[in-house]
Design a protein around this motif. Sequence first.
Motif, PDB file in Angstrom:
ATOM      1  N   SER A  78       0.688  -0.914  -0.385  1.00  0.00           N
ATOM      2  CA  SER A  78      -0.373  -0.010  -0.031  1.00  0.00           C
ATOM      3  C   SER A  78       0.636   1.326  -0.438  1.00  0.00           C
ATOM      4  O   SER A  78       2.076   0.941  -0.133  1.00  0.00           O
ATOM      5  N   VAL A  79      -0.122   2.704  -0.503  1.00  0.00           N
ATOM      6  CA  VAL A  79       0.651   3.798  -0.695  1.00  0.00           C
ATOM      7  C   VAL A  79       1.659   3.718   0.883  1.00  0.00           C
ATOM      8  O   VAL A  79       3.170   4.666   0.908  1.00  0.00           O
ATOM      9  N   VAL A  80       1.647   3.343   2.053  1.00  0.00           N
ATOM     10  CA  VAL A  80       1.929   3.656   3.436  1.00  0.00           C
ATOM     11  C   VAL A  80       3.331   2.300   3.436  1.00  0.00           C
ATOM     12  O   VAL A  80       4.004   2.890   4.606  1.00  0.00           O
ATOM     13  N   ASP A  81       3.155   1.477   2.698  1.00  0.00           N
ATOM     14  CA  ASP A  81       4.255   0.436   2.485  1.00  0.00           C
ATOM     15  C   ASP A  81       5.735   0.969   1.909  1.00  0.00           C
ATOM     16  O   ASP A  81       6.743   0.684   2.681  1.00  0.00           O
ATOM     17  N   VAL A  82       5.279   1.843   1.672  1.00  0.00           N
ATOM     18  CA  VAL A  82       6.806   2.378   0.402  1.00  0.00           C
ATOM     19  C   VAL A  82       7.638   3.340   1.308  1.00  0.00           C
ATOM     20  O   VAL A  82       7.268   3.939   1.750  1.00  0.00           O
ATOM     21  N   SER A 126       2.759  -6.579  -9.392  1.00  0.00           N
ATOM     22  CA  SER A 126       2.478  -8.283  -9.012  1.00  0.00           C
ATOM     23  C   SER A 126       1.782  -7.436  -7.649  1.00  0.00           C
ATOM     24  O   SER A 126       0.538  -8.589  -6.870  1.00  0.00           O
ATOM     25  N   ARG A 127       2.115  -6.782  -7.356  1.00  0.00           N
ATOM     26  CA  ARG A 127       2.535  -6.984  -5.194  1.00  0.00           C
ATOM     27  C   ARG A 127       1.223  -5.512  -4.551  1.00  0.00           C
ATOM     28  O   ARG A 127       1.244  -4.973  -4.139  1.00  0.00           O
ATOM     29  N   LEU A 128       1.392  -4.909  -5.623  1.00  0.00           N
ATOM     30  CA  LEU A 128       0.853  -3.382  -5.784  1.00  0.00           C
ATOM     31  C   LEU A 128      -0.826  -3.764  -5.488  1.00  0.00           C
ATOM     32  O   LEU A 128      -1.972  -4.771  -6.325  1.00  0.00           O
ATOM     33  N   ASP A 129      -1.399  -2.740  -3.878  1.00  0.00           N
ATOM     34  CA  ASP A 129      -2.605  -2.880  -3.543  1.00  0.00           C
ATOM     35  C   ASP A 129      -4.111  -2.818  -4.508  1.00  0.00           C
ATOM     36  O   ASP A 129      -3.047  -1.446  -5.043  1.00  0.00           O
ATOM     37  N   PRO A 130      -4.850  -3.304  -5.089  1.00  0.00           N
ATOM     38  CA  PRO A 130      -5.212  -2.906  -6.262  1.00  0.00           C
ATOM     39  C   PRO A 130      -5.951  -1.618  -6.111  1.00  0.00           C
ATOM     40  O   PRO A 130      -6.158  -0.970  -7.065  1.00  0.00           O
ATOM     41  N   GLU A 131      -7.026  -1.405  -5.641  1.00  0.00           N
ATOM     42  CA  GLU A 131      -7.110  -0.171  -4.324  1.00  0.00           C
ATOM     43  C   GLU A 131      -6.462   1.208  -4.421  1.00  0.00           C
ATOM     44  O   GLU A 131      -6.170   2.075  -4.959  1.00  0.00           O
ATOM     45  N   GLU A 132      -4.785   0.496  -4.010  1.00  0.00           N
ATOM     46  CA  GLU A 132      -4.007   2.108  -4.218  1.00  0.00           C
ATOM     47  C   GLU A 132      -3.075   1.430  -5.192  1.00  0.00           C
ATOM     48  O   GLU A 132      -2.335   2.413  -4.888  1.00  0.00           O
ATOM     49  N   ARG A 133      -2.942   0.885  -6.220  1.00  0.00           N
ATOM     50  CA  ARG A 133      -1.918   1.031  -7.384  1.00  0.00           C
ATOM     51  C   ARG A 133      -2.027   2.178  -8.315  1.00  0.00           C
ATOM     52  O   ARG A 133      -0.803   3.145  -8.370  1.00  0.00           O
ATOM     53  N   GLU A 134      -2.740   2.768  -8.424  1.00  0.00           N
ATOM     54  CA  GLU A 134      -2.912   4.432  -9.411  1.00  0.00           C
ATOM     55  C   GLU A 134      -2.089   4.834  -8.395  1.00  0.00           C
ATOM     56  O   GLU A 134      -1.134   5.990  -8.292  1.00  0.00           O
ATOM     57  N   ALA A 135      -2.920   5.591  -7.046  1.00  0.00           N
ATOM     58  CA  ALA A 135      -1.967   6.322  -6.166  1.00  0.00           C
ATOM     59  C   ALA A 135      -0.398   6.351  -5.939  1.00  0.00           C
ATOM     60  O   ALA A 135       0.711   6.838  -6.344  1.00  0.00           O
ATOM     61  N   ILE A 136       0.014   4.701  -6.080  1.00  0.00           N
ATOM     62  CA  ILE A 136       1.343   4.922  -5.627  1.00  0.00           C
ATOM     63  C   ILE A 136       2.195   4.925  -7.037  1.00  0.00           C
ATOM     64  O   ILE A 136       3.216   5.433  -6.942  1.00  0.00           O
ATOM     65  N   LEU A 137       1.647   4.479  -8.167  1.00  0.00           N
ATOM     66  CA  LEU A 137       2.181   5.048  -9.398  1.00  0.00           C
ATOM     67  C   LEU A 137       2.529   6.208  -9.441  1.00  0.00           C
ATOM     68  O   LEU A 137       3.722   6.695  -9.781  1.00  0.00           O
ATOM     69  N   ARG A 138       1.273   7.574  -9.040  1.00  0.00           N
ATOM     70  CA  ARG A 138       1.456   8.828  -9.075  1.00  0.00           C
ATOM     71  C   ARG A 138       2.563   9.328  -8.375  1.00  0.00           C
ATOM     72  O   ARG A 138       3.271   9.728  -9.045  1.00  0.00           O
ATOM     73  N   ARG A 139       3.071   9.071  -7.121  1.00  0.00           N
ATOM     74  CA  ARG A 139       3.666   9.115  -6.550  1.00  0.00           C
ATOM     75  C   ARG A 139       5.173   8.579  -6.649  1.00  0.00           C
ATOM     76  O   ARG A 139       6.413   9.387  -6.626  1.00  0.00           O
ATOM     77  N   VAL A 140       5.127   7.458  -7.340  1.00  0.00           N
ATOM     78  CA  VAL A 140       6.463   6.664  -7.869  1.00  0.00           C
ATOM     79  C   VAL A 140       6.582   7.639  -9.118  1.00  0.00           C
ATOM     80  O   VAL A 140       7.863   8.466  -9.209  1.00  0.00           O
ATOM     81  N   THR A 141       6.326   7.697  -9.775  1.00  0.00           N
ATOM     82  CA  THR A 141       6.844   8.945 -10.654  1.00  0.00           C
ATOM     83  C   THR A 141       6.687  10.671 -10.277  1.00  0.00           C
ATOM     84  O   THR A 141       7.881  11.078 -11.127  1.00  0.00           O
ATOM     85  N   GLU A 142       6.127  10.906  -9.235  1.00  0.00           N
ATOM     86  CA  GLU A 142       5.945  11.877  -8.743  1.00  0.00           C
ATOM     87  C   GLU A 142       7.677  11.787  -8.513  1.00  0.00           C
ATOM     88  O   GLU A 142       8.929  13.049  -8.165  1.00  0.00           O
TER      89      GLU A 142
END
Length: 159
Positions: A78-82, A126-142
Amino acid sequence: MLAGRWSRYKSDQKKREEARREAEVAHERRRAEANAEKERLRKGSAPPTSAAQSAAAAASDDAAWERFVGSGSDSPISVVDVPWPTLQAGALGLDPATASAAERKQAFRAKSLRWHPDKFVQVFGSRLDPEEREAILRRVTEVSQEINALYQAAEEGAR
């Protein structure tokens, strides 16, 4: 029985939403710090933190990353795990005042590979939480964009 499951589901959902909100607030704070750092590098002014503080932040970020990568867990991320990095030039090894051009380039390459969105998806997708995938990838991009901007500002400031 269904009522118990539903209440647990709602409780878990509420906790995830609170964690997501907290992560977003922290992210905005880090983004503001990164913008201030970019401006400082462009102006060539003295860093607000000492080299020791930057080194400590870098070591902390690297240790958190190693724990994250080495956890060996198959649980959803999830977002908080990264372990989001400290977006300051010194903590990333990009500050011209504390690192040579070769050291900055090496640090930039390492951080760029770590936080490149495609690479991140390749390793953790493959391990990204489907509900948070978009938010995680947006933050990774940022984060990736901020690292690029800090490196560019550091290189301009070093000239």
